[in-house]
Design a protein around this motif. Sequence first.
Motif, PDB file in Angstrom:
ATOM      1  N   GLN A 264      24.570 -14.284  43.929  1.00  0.00           N
ATOM      2  CA  GLN A 264      24.102 -13.460  42.816  1.00  0.00           C
ATOM      3  C   GLN A 264      22.622 -13.721  42.558  1.00  0.00           C
ATOM      4  O   GLN A 264      22.166 -14.850  42.648  1.00  0.00           O
ATOM      5  CB  GLN A 264      24.909 -13.769  41.550  1.00  0.00           C
ATOM      6  CG  GLN A 264      26.391 -13.544  41.698  1.00  0.00           C
ATOM      7  CD  GLN A 264      26.750 -12.093  41.942  1.00  0.00           C
ATOM      8  OE1 GLN A 264      26.193 -11.201  41.296  1.00  0.00           O
ATOM      9  NE2 GLN A 264      27.653 -11.850  42.856  1.00  0.00           N
ATOM     10  N   ILE A 265      21.897 -12.666  42.212  1.00  0.00           N
ATOM     11  CA  ILE A 265      20.487 -12.823  41.854  1.00  0.00           C
ATOM     12  C   ILE A 265      20.426 -13.100  40.359  1.00  0.00           C
ATOM     13  O   ILE A 265      20.976 -12.346  39.562  1.00  0.00           O
ATOM     14  CB  ILE A 265      19.688 -11.540  42.176  1.00  0.00           C
ATOM     15  CG1 ILE A 265      19.729 -11.266  43.679  1.00  0.00           C
ATOM     16  CG2 ILE A 265      18.249 -11.665  41.693  1.00  0.00           C
ATOM     17  CD1 ILE A 265      19.058  -9.967  44.062  1.00  0.00           C
ATOM     18  N   ASP A 266      19.777 -14.199  39.995  1.00  0.00           N
ATOM     19  CA  ASP A 266      19.680 -14.507  38.571  1.00  0.00           C
ATOM     20  C   ASP A 266      18.730 -13.527  37.884  1.00  0.00           C
ATOM     21  O   ASP A 266      17.950 -12.838  38.536  1.00  0.00           O
ATOM     22  CB  ASP A 266      19.243 -15.959  38.342  1.00  0.00           C
ATOM     23  CG  ASP A 266      17.846 -16.216  38.862  1.00  0.00           C
ATOM     24  OD1 ASP A 266      16.890 -15.946  38.115  1.00  0.00           O
ATOM     25  OD2 ASP A 266      17.715 -16.678  40.005  1.00  0.00           O
ATOM     26  N   HIS A 267      18.829 -13.469  36.559  1.00  0.00           N
ATOM     27  CA  HIS A 267      18.074 -12.473  35.778  1.00  0.00           C
ATOM     28  C   HIS A 267      16.572 -12.594  36.013  1.00  0.00           C
ATOM     29  O   HIS A 267      15.883 -11.597  36.161  1.00  0.00           O
ATOM     30  CB  HIS A 267      18.387 -12.636  34.296  1.00  0.00           C
ATOM     31  CG  HIS A 267      17.615 -11.693  33.422  1.00  0.00           C
ATOM     32  ND1 HIS A 267      17.923 -10.349  33.365  1.00  0.00           N
ATOM     33  CD2 HIS A 267      16.555 -11.882  32.620  1.00  0.00           C
ATOM     34  CE1 HIS A 267      17.054  -9.758  32.550  1.00  0.00           C
ATOM     35  NE2 HIS A 267      16.225 -10.659  32.081  1.00  0.00           N
ATOM     36  N   LYS A 268      16.068 -13.823  36.049  1.00  0.00           N
ATOM     37  CA  LYS A 268      14.631 -14.042  36.215  1.00  0.00           C
ATOM     38  C   LYS A 268      14.149 -13.475  37.549  1.00  0.00           C
ATOM     39  O   LYS A 268      13.106 -12.818  37.612  1.00  0.00           O
ATOM     40  CB  LYS A 268      14.346 -15.542  36.128  1.00  0.00           C
ATOM     41  CG  LYS A 268      12.886 -15.901  36.079  1.00  0.00           C
ATOM     42  CD  LYS A 268      12.743 -17.405  35.888  1.00  0.00           C
ATOM     43  CE  LYS A 268      11.287 -17.808  35.894  1.00  0.00           C
ATOM     44  NZ  LYS A 268      11.119 -19.258  35.767  1.00  0.00           N
ATOM     45  N   THR A 269      14.915 -13.730  38.612  1.00  0.00           N
ATOM     46  CA  THR A 269      14.542 -13.228  39.936  1.00  0.00           C
ATOM     47  C   THR A 269      14.611 -11.708  39.976  1.00  0.00           C
ATOM     48  O   THR A 269      13.726 -11.039  40.512  1.00  0.00           O
ATOM     49  CB  THR A 269      15.472 -13.825  41.015  1.00  0.00           C
ATOM     50  OG1 THR A 269      15.417 -15.244  40.931  1.00  0.00           O
ATOM     51  CG2 THR A 269      15.049 -13.392  42.411  1.00  0.00           C
ATOM     52  N   CYS A 270      15.652 -11.150  39.368  1.00  0.00           N
ATOM     53  CA  CYS A 270      15.815  -9.691  39.321  1.00  0.00           C
ATOM     54  C   CYS A 270      14.637  -9.058  38.589  1.00  0.00           C
ATOM     55  O   CYS A 270      14.069  -8.063  39.040  1.00  0.00           O
ATOM     56  CB  CYS A 270      17.128  -9.354  38.624  1.00  0.00           C
ATOM     57  SG  CYS A 270      17.496  -7.601  38.613  1.00  0.00           S
TER      58      CYS A 270
END
Length: 56
Positions: free
Chosen positions: A10-16
Amino acid sequence: MTKIDNDADQIDHKTCRYICDAVGERLQQSLRPEPALSSRLQQLLEEMQRRENDHH
């Protein structure tokens, strides 16, 4: 079928957020050479913003 819930996938929110910002920046750069918005289109955008502000 087994469902795999692996947080590593899963891509974390910060990376997204970073990816979205980078894509947006790249799009703006590629669109920059376009001529300025026509005055009619600019008026319509301003009107839309006014209406949005009125509803908030």
